[in-house]
Write a protein that holds these residues in place. Structure first.
Motif, PDB file in Angstrom:
ATOM      1  N   GLU A  70       0.834  -1.206   0.000  1.00 14.77           N
ATOM      2  CA  GLU A  70       0.000   0.000   0.000  1.00 14.77           C
ATOM      3  C   GLU A  70       0.870   1.258   0.000  1.00 14.77           C
ATOM      4  OE1 GLU A  70      -2.996  -0.019   3.068  1.00 14.77           O
ATOM      5  OE2 GLU A  70      -3.515   2.083   2.720  1.00 14.77           O
ATOM      6  N   ARG A  92      -6.586   0.954   1.913  1.00 17.71           N
ATOM      7  CA  ARG A  92      -6.926  -0.214   1.094  1.00 17.71           C
ATOM      8  C   ARG A  92      -8.261  -0.834   1.519  1.00 17.71           C
ATOM      9  NH1 ARG A  92      -2.514  -2.286   4.209  1.00 17.71           N
ATOM     10  NH2 ARG A  92      -3.056  -4.116   5.448  1.00 17.71           N
ATOM     11  N   VAL A 151      -7.158   0.841  -3.667  1.00 17.32           N
ATOM     12  CA  VAL A 151      -6.956   2.099  -2.937  1.00 17.32           C
ATOM     13  C   VAL A 151      -7.412   3.228  -3.847  1.00 17.32           C
ATOM     14  CG1 VAL A 151      -5.214   3.647  -1.951  1.00 17.32           C
ATOM     15  CG2 VAL A 151      -4.984   1.177  -1.660  1.00 17.32           C
TER      16      VAL A 151
END
Ligand code: SF4
Length: 241
Positions: A138, A155, A201
């Motif tokens: 991420e 996320r 995301v």
């Protein structure tokens, strides 16, 4: 492209949380076994990720009222009210697949035959480790968004809220993750290797209030290039609530 992720520690508190620990005494013997499980997990895990970002192509609502979000040059359709809310206003979406690799599953199988308690501890350690690997991946999406002048939220995985697991095949295909990472799906849409995570995301034109708790408490801090560069994503933002 496949990213090799560096995960060299796992918080024992997190492992205990996955074991359902509620503050009971942890004996020195259990502590030692936990530490051994974590060490073995970090030894056999090969954390890797595939990542891509796609522009948002269109938002529609199906006849039954279900929102759908489609991505440009990608067959992935994100449907449901939860993901529609999570990606409201997003101009692009970062897509990620992360895995610890087959070595972790092999160790789980071996322990299931020889050491049932060891298997439970190792499984909890591996669950904590895959979340760390997902944090590392991420952080790469955060950096990717920032390179394009965009800002992220956090996320969101298939199975959360009403985002159905059956988007997994197109999500993995969008990343060519079967070929690149060796991640496949069972008929019930569970991933193999079992310690794998997929998520999306949101990328936004403006910073998202409350998206991150600030660098000191952020799960991504160990890998975040924005923090290291002294240009944190949360500058001046207040938290939600
Ligand atoms: S809060 Fe800090 S560590 Fe977390 S993503 Fe933003 S810049 Fe990176």
């Amino acid at each position: 492209m496949v990213e090799q992720l560096k995960v060299d520690s796992v918080d024992r508190t997190e492992v205990l949380r996955y074991l359902g620990h509620r503050g009971q005494e942890v004996t020195p013997e259990l502590e030692a076994r936990l530490d051994a499980a974590v060490a073995r997990c970090l030894e056999v895990a090969r954390p890797r990720a595939c990542l891509r970002s796609f522009d948002v192509a269109e938002r529609t609502v199906r006849g039954d009222g279900t929102p759908e979000l489609r991505l440009k040059d990608c067959a992935l359709c994100l449907e449901g009210a939860s993901i529609a809310e999570h990606l409201a206003g997003a101009v692009a979406v970062g897509v990620m697949a992360v895995t610890l690799g087959v070595g972790v599953d092999q160790e789980l199988r071996r322990l299931s035959l020889t050491d049932p308690l060891g298997q439970v501890l190792f499984d909890a350690a591996a669950t904590a480790a895959i979340e760390r690997a997902a944090d590392a991946a991420e952080a790469l999406l955060v950096a990717d968004a920032a390179a394009g002048g965009l800002h992220t939220n956090w996320r969101f995985s298939p199975g959360y809220g009403d985002l159905p697991l059956f988007c997994q095949p197109t999500l993995l295909a969008a990343l060519d993750a079967q070929r690149r990472l060796g991640v496949t799906l069972t008929p019930s849409m569970l991933m193999v290797p079992t310690k794998s995570v997929t998520a999306v995301v949101g990328y936004f034109d403006s910073p998202q209030v409350g998206a991150r708790p600030g660098c000191a408490a952020c799960n991504l801090r160990d890998w975040c290039t924005l923090r290291k560069a002294g240009t944190p994503c949360t500058g001046g933002l207040r938290q939600k609530g």
